[in-house]
Design an enzyme around this catalytic site. Sequence first.
Site, short mmCIF file in Angstrom:
data_model
loop_
_atom_site.label_atom_id
_atom_site.label_comp_id
_atom_site.label_asym_id
_atom_site.label_seq_id
_atom_site.Cartn_x
_atom_site.Cartn_y
_atom_site.Cartn_z
N GLY A 12 -118.51 -48.51 43.01
CA GLY A 12 -119.91 -48.19 42.76
C GLY A 12 -120.54 -49.12 41.75
CG ASP A 63 -118.23 -43.68 53.06
OD1 ASP A 63 -118.08 -43.12 51.95
OD2 ASP A 63 -118.81 -43.13 54.01
CB SER A 143 -120.35 -35.71 34.26
OG SER A 143 -121.54 -35.16 33.72
CE1 TYR A 156 -122.19 -35.88 39.43
CE2 TYR A 156 -122.57 -34.84 37.30
CZ TYR A 156 -122.32 -35.97 38.04
OH TYR A 156 -122.18 -37.19 37.42
CB SER A 157 -120.33 -28.50 36.95
OG SER A 157 -121.54 -28.80 36.28
CB ALA A 158 -117.24 -27.64 41.25
CB SER A 159 -117.28 -32.81 42.19
OG SER A 159 -118.35 -33.36 41.43
CE LYS A 160 -118.93 -37.18 38.50
NZ LYS A 160 -118.31 -38.51 38.71
CB ILE A 189 -125.99 -42.61 30.71
CG1 ILE A 189 -124.75 -41.98 30.04
CG2 ILE A 189 -125.98 -44.12 30.56
CD1 ILE A 189 -124.62 -42.24 28.57
#
Length: 244
Positions: A12, A63, A143, A156-160, A189
């Site tokens: 990325g 990907d 994060s 997002y919180s679960a994945s991070k 950021i």
Amino acid sequence: MTQLRKTVLVTGASKGIGQSIALAVGAAGYNVVVHYNQDKEGAQATADQIKAQGVDVRLIQFDITDREQCLAVLGSDIQDHGAYYGIILNAGISRDNAFPALESDDWDRVIHTNLDGFYNVLKPAIMPMIRTRKPARVITLSSVSGMVGNRGQVNYSASKAGIIGATKALAVELASRQITVNCIAPGIIETQMTQDLPLEHILPMVPMGRVGRPEEVAATAVFLLSDLASYITRQVISVSGGLV
């Protein structure tokens, strides 16, 4: 240019934090493999700046959600150029919404991209790294949302948070091989992802009272790549101005 330089893959790396990390890694004297999925123009701009620093750089496209593609592309790159010294897993996505309004696709895309990406990228690369019998580095990007949770970011919180758990477990497995595995958890950021945030409500919660810069995250990554960080593993380092 010499092929004796250590090589670092940054996923990325076409914009934002990933681009800043790739530039800082090149400035520190490492050869850089710049990964992108769709933004070839941004990745090329990153590569051009790195090349101007006098190190080798190459682009690589895949990907991170496509397991077979990751295996084929990374396997071929490693076969042609050798194992990576460092891998920095930066690529990921967010799709924010309050949980009652969170669509199933928003959940699936974020979980599969951010968590499957960990497995899909590292699986083809770890054994070649081990076989070198030399020290190496793996750095993941989580994060503060993965550390403490955040409103509107359940997916997002679960994945991070999952990234943190996976990082810590992998660190235990690879420690005897002198391969360190650490996680950077950025706060607020200054990137495209934070442009629309209500900063007037968020900044009062940040003890330093300001938004962070991508370069500050990148500097942390460069340190973790260095020999000075050889006894640091299984850690989560928050770059958040004291938010966490």
